[in-house]
Design an enzyme around this catalytic site. Sequence first.
Site, PDB file in Angstrom:
ATOM      1  N   HIS A   1     -12.669   3.003  -0.120  1.00  0.00           N
ATOM      2  CA  HIS A   1     -12.835   2.246   1.213  1.00  0.00           C
ATOM      3  C   HIS A   1     -13.818   0.792   0.755  1.00  0.00           C
ATOM      4  CE1 HIS A   1     -12.888   5.689   4.011  1.00  0.00           C
ATOM      5  NE2 HIS A   1     -11.523   5.214   4.096  1.00  0.00           N
TER       6      HIS A   1
ATOM      7  N   ARG B   1      -2.448  -2.247  -3.565  1.00  0.00           N
ATOM      8  CA  ARG B   1      -3.681  -1.265  -3.310  1.00  0.00           C
ATOM      9  C   ARG B   1      -3.541   0.003  -4.207  1.00  0.00           C
ATOM     10  NH1 ARG B   1      -5.111   3.037   1.319  1.00  0.00           N
ATOM     11  NH2 ARG B   1      -7.204   3.464   0.735  1.00  0.00           N
TER      12      ARG B   1
ATOM     13  N   ASN C   1     -13.078   0.681  17.710  1.00  0.00           N
ATOM     14  CA  ASN C   1     -12.466   0.949  19.229  1.00  0.00           C
ATOM     15  C   ASN C   1     -13.513   2.007  20.072  1.00  0.00           C
ATOM     16  OD1 ASN C   1      -9.950  -0.316  19.077  1.00  0.00           O
ATOM     17  ND2 ASN C   1      -9.791   0.942  17.196  1.00  0.00           N
TER      18      ASN C   1
ATOM     19  N   ARG D   1     -11.599  16.353   7.417  1.00  0.00           N
ATOM     20  CA  ARG D   1     -12.410  16.732   6.076  1.00  0.00           C
ATOM     21  C   ARG D   1     -13.597  17.126   6.507  1.00  0.00           C
ATOM     22  NH1 ARG D   1     -10.912  11.160   2.955  1.00  0.00           N
ATOM     23  NH2 ARG D   1      -9.137  10.723   4.308  1.00  0.00           N
TER      24      ARG D   1
ATOM     25  N   GLU E   1      -7.929  -4.958   5.311  1.00  0.00           N
ATOM     26  CA  GLU E   1      -7.794  -4.793   3.568  1.00  0.00           C
ATOM     27  C   GLU E   1      -6.845  -5.457   2.997  1.00  0.00           C
ATOM     28  OE1 GLU E   1      -8.301  -0.664   5.200  1.00  0.00           O
ATOM     29  OE2 GLU E   1      -9.034  -0.139   2.987  1.00  0.00           O
TER      30      GLU E   1
ATOM     31  N   ASN F   1       0.964  -1.240  -0.001  1.00  0.00           N
ATOM     32  CA  ASN F   1       0.061   0.311  -0.094  1.00  0.00           C
ATOM     33  C   ASN F   1       1.025   1.282  -0.031  1.00  0.00           C
ATOM     34  OD1 ASN F   1      -1.901   1.976   0.558  1.00  0.00           O
ATOM     35  ND2 ASN F   1      -2.881   0.948   2.339  1.00  0.00           N
TER      36      ASN F   1
HETATM   37  P1  AMP Z   1      -7.802   4.223  10.981  1.00  0.00           P
HETATM   38  O1  AMP Z   1      -7.661   5.344  10.058  1.00  0.00           O
HETATM   39  O2  AMP Z   1      -8.944   3.282  10.720  1.00  0.00           O
HETATM   40  O3  AMP Z   1      -6.181   3.751  11.583  1.00  0.00           O
HETATM   41  O4  AMP Z   1      -8.633   5.157  12.067  1.00  0.00           O
HETATM   42  C1  AMP Z   1      -7.556   6.075  12.942  1.00  0.00           C
HETATM   43  C2  AMP Z   1      -8.494   6.786  13.822  1.00  0.00           C
HETATM   44  O5  AMP Z   1      -9.622   6.022  14.493  1.00  0.00           O
HETATM   45  C3  AMP Z   1      -7.759   7.836  14.615  1.00  0.00           C
HETATM   46  O6  AMP Z   1      -7.720   8.863  14.101  1.00  0.00           O
HETATM   47  C4  AMP Z   1      -8.762   7.870  15.818  1.00  0.00           C
HETATM   48  O7  AMP Z   1      -9.500   8.979  15.934  1.00  0.00           O
HETATM   49  C5  AMP Z   1      -9.639   6.651  15.952  1.00  0.00           C
HETATM   50  N1  AMP Z   1      -9.442   5.686  17.050  1.00  0.00           N
HETATM   51  C6  AMP Z   1      -8.415   4.778  16.906  1.00  0.00           C
HETATM   52  N2  AMP Z   1      -8.390   4.248  18.611  1.00  0.00           N
HETATM   53  C7  AMP Z   1      -9.538   4.868  19.166  1.00  0.00           C
HETATM   54  C8  AMP Z   1     -10.094   4.859  20.494  1.00  0.00           C
HETATM   55  N3  AMP Z   1      -9.735   3.857  21.224  1.00  0.00           N
HETATM   56  N4  AMP Z   1     -11.142   5.509  20.766  1.00  0.00           N
HETATM   57  C9  AMP Z   1     -11.445   6.342  19.994  1.00  0.00           C
HETATM   58  N5  AMP Z   1     -11.108   6.482  18.772  1.00  0.00           N
HETATM   59  C10 AMP Z   1      -9.882   5.825  18.248  1.00  0.00           C
END
Ligand code: AMP
Length: 396
Positions: A180, A91, A335, A241, A384, A7
């Site tokens: 996505h 990707r 999460n 965004r 992914e 990726n």
């Molecule tokens: P991703 O792009 O899927 O890696 O998601 C990243 C985003 O998930 C981060 O910027 C956080 O805002 C959110 N995130 C990750 N872990 C947690 C958590 N334990 N509680 C709340 N938000 C989370």
Amino acid sequence: MKVLVLNCGSSSLKYQLINMETEAVLAKGVAERIGIAGSFVKHEATGKEKVIIDEAMDNHKAAIKIVLDCLVNKVHGAISSMDEISAVGHRVVHGGEKFAESVIINDEVKATLEECSELAPLHNPPNLMGINACEEILPNVPMVGVFDTAFHQTMPKSSFLYALPYELYEKYKIRRYGFHGTSHKYVAMRAADMLGKSLEDLKLITCHLGNGASIAAINKGKSVDTSMGFTPLEGLAMGTRCGDIDPAITTYLMEKENLTSGDLNNLMNKKSGVLGISGVSSDFRDIEAAVSEGNERANMALEVYYKRVKKYIGAYAAEMGGLDAVIFTAGLGENSVETRQAVCEGLEFLGIKIDSDKNNVRGKETIVTTDDSTTKVLLVPTNEELMIARETKALI
Ligand code: AMP
């Protein structure tokens, strides 16, 4: 059979080596700061110690060389020779209208990808750099391109067409593409398994809530609508965004603040979303912490965010004429207990009854609704890389 999944971003390269017999990850890592001072590779083979290799990487080719060295390294590697890599799955963000499915990469595909670069100027060029670099270093290994847009190519015209002059669709291919897709497809497939049903019999709404966020309506296994559009800016409010806004705001702001189109793009992509409203952070962990300290704007950012997700769920349930399950995935979806709870609050009329004990969970496949909830809500961690590896295996 072992598949290397790549990726490539503009200055980073994430990778996983997957054994397709067991679908186990043999090694994974990331090369960061490619082309910038201070570049390094973080590498971890399963069951071995993590290593960090500080080495200059002027371009993606240099990065891939270091990654391959890591993979065959006697101490921290995962394979004894590069010959063990049967295929590489890339990707690719934008496949335009040309690619409704993954493809084996050849010169013709690469030329089409160049054409699609205009639609995704930040993403497709680094994807192509990774493809070209791999071709040079592993000339005899087949490569497959897996597109973020492909899964959504099943959308009907009534979902993908904007109410703009039709000639603009014909001339510039201005339409909804959606992104996505690999994630939406993966979690939908997992959800069907978890519910013990065939995708054919399900109306699903998948919520990919990460740094970028999008929702998809999936009827009988096919994407019929999705919130991201011509670019990944449309739809939900995100970390930085803005998602949906009145399009007239753009010209108004350009005049009032004397902004160029570049300034405006930057404002809507990098300075908006929950960061823009809260002034705190784009990371929901920071926002949730600020809310618990009584920060009003952080609270408002979350309320705007939740409401937008809820609105799309309602819209897509209406569009599909029913709903069997809602799936939450990606960083926030997997999460944040609060996010799932807040989004689903008040959706009892759609048959959704969250069980707060079951919902108090992070990062594992589970159903978080009560047993008598007629519409289920599921938490499905996305994968992914595995999806890309599966498509790669299937094609070669
Ligand atoms: P991703 O792009 O899927 O890696 O998601 C990243 C985003 O998930 C981060 O910027 C956080 O805002 C959110 N995130 C990750 N872990 C947690 C958590 N334990 N509680 C709340 N938000 C989370």
